[in-house]
Design a protein around this motif. Structure first.
Motif, PDB file in Angstrom:
ATOM      1  N   ILE A  38      -1.814  -6.434   3.356  1.00 26.30           N
ATOM      2  CA  ILE A  38      -0.629  -6.903   4.084  1.00 26.30           C
ATOM      3  C   ILE A  38       0.240  -7.750   3.167  1.00 26.30           C
ATOM      4  O   ILE A  38       1.466  -7.611   3.143  1.00 26.30           O
ATOM      5  N   ARG A  39      -0.388  -8.610   2.410  1.00 28.12           N
ATOM      6  CA  ARG A  39       0.341  -9.475   1.475  1.00 28.12           C
ATOM      7  C   ARG A  39       1.109  -8.666   0.447  1.00 28.12           C
ATOM      8  O   ARG A  39       2.227  -9.034   0.063  1.00 28.12           O
ATOM      9  N   LEU A  40       0.526  -7.553   0.003  1.00 27.83           N
ATOM     10  CA  LEU A  40       1.163  -6.718  -1.021  1.00 27.83           C
ATOM     11  C   LEU A  40       2.081  -5.654  -0.427  1.00 27.83           C
ATOM     12  O   LEU A  40       2.702  -4.891  -1.160  1.00 27.83           O
ATOM     13  N   SER A  41       2.115  -5.582   0.910  1.00 20.40           N
ATOM     14  CA  SER A  41       2.942  -4.588   1.619  1.00 20.40           C
ATOM     15  C   SER A  41       2.545  -3.161   1.269  1.00 20.40           C
ATOM     16  O   SER A  41       3.398  -2.283   1.065  1.00 20.40           O
ATOM     17  N   ILE A  42       1.238  -2.916   1.201  1.00 19.28           N
ATOM     18  CA  ILE A  42       0.719  -1.567   0.978  1.00 19.28           C
ATOM     19  C   ILE A  42      -0.406  -1.329   1.976  1.00 19.28           C
ATOM     20  O   ILE A  42      -0.856  -2.245   2.662  1.00 19.28           O
ATOM     21  N   THR A  43      -0.876  -0.087   2.074  1.00 21.51           N
ATOM     22  CA  THR A  43      -1.975   0.215   2.981  1.00 21.51           C
ATOM     23  C   THR A  43      -3.292  -0.247   2.362  1.00 21.51           C
ATOM     24  O   THR A  43      -3.411  -0.397   1.138  1.00 21.51           O
ATOM     25  N   GLN A  44      -4.277  -0.444   3.221  1.00 20.88           N
ATOM     26  CA  GLN A  44      -5.584  -0.882   2.727  1.00 20.88           C
ATOM     27  C   GLN A  44      -6.224   0.191   1.842  1.00 20.88           C
ATOM     28  O   GLN A  44      -6.865  -0.121   0.841  1.00 20.88           O
ATOM     29  N   SER A  45      -6.026   1.455   2.191  1.00 25.41           N
ATOM     30  CA  SER A  45      -6.595   2.530   1.383  1.00 25.41           C
ATOM     31  C   SER A  45      -5.944   2.567   0.000  1.00 25.41           C
ATOM     32  O   SER A  45      -6.614   2.822  -1.016  1.00 25.41           O
ATOM     33  N   ALA A  46      -4.636   2.296  -0.058  1.00 27.16           N
ATOM     34  CA  ALA A  46      -3.956   2.261  -1.350  1.00 27.16           C
ATOM     35  C   ALA A  46      -4.470   1.110  -2.205  1.00 27.16           C
ATOM     36  O   ALA A  46      -4.667   1.260  -3.421  1.00 27.16           O
ATOM     37  N   LEU A  47      -4.722  -0.023  -1.567  1.00 22.63           N
ATOM     38  CA  LEU A  47      -5.260  -1.177  -2.297  1.00 22.63           C
ATOM     39  C   LEU A  47      -6.654  -0.876  -2.822  1.00 22.63           C
ATOM     40  O   LEU A  47      -6.982  -1.189  -3.970  1.00 22.63           O
ATOM     41  N   THR A  48      -7.483  -0.259  -1.992  1.00 19.07           N
ATOM     42  CA  THR A  48      -8.833   0.104  -2.414  1.00 19.07           C
ATOM     43  C   THR A  48      -8.793   1.023  -3.624  1.00 19.07           C
ATOM     44  O   THR A  48      -9.559   0.871  -4.582  1.00 19.07           O
ATOM     45  N   LYS A  49      -7.871   1.997  -3.599  1.00 17.50           N
ATOM     46  CA  LYS A  49      -7.730   2.920  -4.727  1.00 17.50           C
ATOM     47  C   LYS A  49      -7.289   2.178  -5.990  1.00 17.50           C
ATOM     48  O   LYS A  49      -7.774   2.459  -7.096  1.00 17.50           O
ATOM     49  N   GLN A  50      -6.381   1.208  -5.842  1.00 19.70           N
ATOM     50  CA  GLN A  50      -5.926   0.447  -7.000  1.00 19.70           C
ATOM     51  C   GLN A  50      -7.076  -0.344  -7.627  1.00 19.70           C
ATOM     52  O   GLN A  50      -7.213  -0.389  -8.861  1.00 19.70           O
ATOM     53  N   ILE A  51      -7.899  -0.959  -6.787  1.00 16.08           N
ATOM     54  CA  ILE A  51      -9.029  -1.732  -7.315  1.00 16.08           C
ATOM     55  C   ILE A  51     -10.034  -0.803  -7.992  1.00 16.08           C
ATOM     56  O   ILE A  51     -10.591  -1.132  -9.055  1.00 16.08           O
ATOM     57  N   GLN A  52     -10.262   0.360  -7.408  1.00 13.13           N
ATOM     58  CA  GLN A  52     -11.162   1.334  -8.032  1.00 13.13           C
ATOM     59  C   GLN A  52     -10.625   1.779  -9.388  1.00 13.13           C
ATOM     60  O   GLN A  52     -11.374   1.852 -10.370  1.00 13.13           O
ATOM     61  N   ASP A  53      -9.329   2.062  -9.464  1.00 13.53           N
ATOM     62  CA  ASP A  53      -8.711   2.453 -10.730  1.00 13.53           C
ATOM     63  C   ASP A  53      -8.842   1.335 -11.759  1.00 13.53           C
ATOM     64  O   ASP A  53      -9.105   1.591 -12.948  1.00 13.53           O
ATOM     65  N   LEU A  54      -8.636   0.112 -11.315  1.00 12.77           N
ATOM     66  CA  LEU A  54      -8.717  -1.024 -12.221  1.00 12.77           C
ATOM     67  C   LEU A  54     -10.134  -1.187 -12.760  1.00 12.77           C
ATOM     68  O   LEU A  54     -10.334  -1.404 -13.964  1.00 12.77           O
ATOM     69  N   GLU A  55     -11.119  -1.087 -11.876  1.00 11.12           N
ATOM     70  CA  GLU A  55     -12.510  -1.248 -12.308  1.00 11.12           C
ATOM     71  C   GLU A  55     -12.918  -0.144 -13.280  1.00 11.12           C
ATOM     72  O   GLU A  55     -13.666  -0.389 -14.233  1.00 11.12           O
ATOM     73  N   GLU A  56     -12.409   1.069 -13.038  1.00 11.54           N
ATOM     74  CA  GLU A  56     -12.700   2.164 -13.971  1.00 11.54           C
ATOM     75  C   GLU A  56     -12.084   1.883 -15.344  1.00 11.54           C
ATOM     76  O   GLU A  56     -12.703   2.130 -16.380  1.00 11.54           O
ATOM     77  N   ARG A  57     -10.869   1.334 -15.331  1.00 11.10           N
ATOM     78  CA  ARG A  57     -10.189   1.052 -16.592  1.00 11.10           C
ATOM     79  C   ARG A  57     -10.865  -0.095 -17.334  1.00 11.10           C
ATOM     80  O   ARG A  57     -11.010  -0.048 -18.566  1.00 11.10           O
ATOM     81  N   VAL A  58     -11.274  -1.101 -16.591  1.00 11.25           N
ATOM     82  CA  VAL A  58     -11.925  -2.253 -17.216  1.00 11.25           C
ATOM     83  C   VAL A  58     -13.370  -1.922 -17.613  1.00 11.25           C
ATOM     84  O   VAL A  58     -13.894  -2.454 -18.591  1.00 11.25           O
TER      85      VAL A  58
END
Length: 309
Positions: A24-44
């Motif tokens: 909500i804070r980022l104005s995106i859906t929860q599923s989109a946020l989950t995908k972003q965190i997954q992408d970030l963890e894969e990159r890191v």
């Protein structure tokens, strides 16, 4: 290179500890946020957050990443503001921030500062709560700010210009009004009115710790962001409002009076701050001139410079 949006996602999750609120804070859906965190963890290549259906925990690797991400975004914001601050005009502009309840005498003193090296200096004044002002100075959105009720902040240099106790605003006919000063023991089992925590988390937490240490428990607690919001609650509920001197003075009329809270743990300090790494001549000249001007006043008057949170 990690994208800015992924750093922002990690910071939001770390601060909210809840994917729904962070989304909500980022104005995106929860599923989109989950995908972003997954992408970030894969990159890191590391797990940054441990989560289940109810809780979110930041891992050690996540804490390290978020800390550096905050710093990286701060420098990016600073670069933008620095570029915008370059003006082709001959007029120098200094961006000054203050609390909404800064003592008017202090504000007028700062606005009256004149710098011989910058005869056309303009001060762009803005108002916000102290924690937000600190962030704006760190990011470069402000050059100088007046902060109240905050401890030392990494990255900021500061000069203390005033101290004052907290005040209790109460009804004039309240039995406590017969006392010259109040202590937490006097406030036990009464209706309390306090500022919202986001107004100043450090001051709020200090108040709660001091009350708990003295065994003072309110009947109930209501939260406000301005002294004016507290006034009707004082009258309607015979409440006791925790305010700074300036805030209490603003509503000390029509049956409301004020008494100092005699507690050294809750002394409200006021500082003029700038970025520690800011080597701008205009900033250093302004701060030095402001302090000299404040020091030129008689000491009793300077002691009457408390600021509201």
């Amino acid at each position: 290179m990690v994208e800015v949006r992924l750093m922002q996602a990690a910071i939001a999750v770390a601060e909210e500890l809840n994917f729904s609120r962070a989304a909500i804070r980022l104005s995106i859906t929860q599923s989109a946020l989950t995908k972003q965190i997954q992408d970030l963890e894969e990159r890191v290549g590391r797990e940054l957050f441990r989560r289940n259906n109810q809780t979110v925990e930041v891992t050690e690797a996540g804490q390290a990443f978020v800390e550096d991400a905050r710093r990286a975004l701060m420098h990016a914001e600073r670069a933008v503001h620095s570029a915008r601050g370059r003006s082709v005009s001959a007029e120098a502009v200094l961006r000054l921030g203050k609390s909404p309840y800064t003592d008017p005498f202090l504000v007028s003193t700062l606005l009256s500062v004149r710098l011989p090296l910058y005869p056309h200096l303009k001060v762009a004044l803005s108002s916000n709560f102290s924690p937000i002002l600190a962030h704006h100075v760190l990011s470069g959105a402000l050059d100088v700010a007046v902060l109240t009720g905050m401890g030392e902040t990494v990255g900021l240099s500061s000069l203390q210009v005033a101290t004052a106790p907290l005040y209790i605003a109460l009804e004039s006919h309240d039995p406590l009004a017969k006392l010259r000063e109040l202590r937490f023991s006097d406030l036990h089992e009464r209706h309390w009115i306090v500022f919202e925590r986001h107004v100043n988390p450090q001051a709020y937490d200090s108040l709660q710790r001091a009350a708990a240490a003295d065994g003072a428990v309110p009947l109930d607690t209501q939260h406000v962001t301005t002294a004016e919001e507290a006034a009707p609650l004082i009258v309607d509920r015979q409440g006791l409002a925790f305010l700074t001197r300036t805030g209490a003075w603003r509503i000390a009329r029509d049956g409301i009076t004020m008494r100092p809270l005699a507690d050294d743990r809750l002394t409200v300090t006021t500082h003029i701050v700038a970025r520690a790494d800011d080597d701008s001549r205009i900033v250093s000249e302004f701060v030095r001139s402001a302090v000299r001007k404040l020091n030129s006043f008689a000491q009793p008057k300077q002691e009457r410079l408390p600021l509201a949170v």
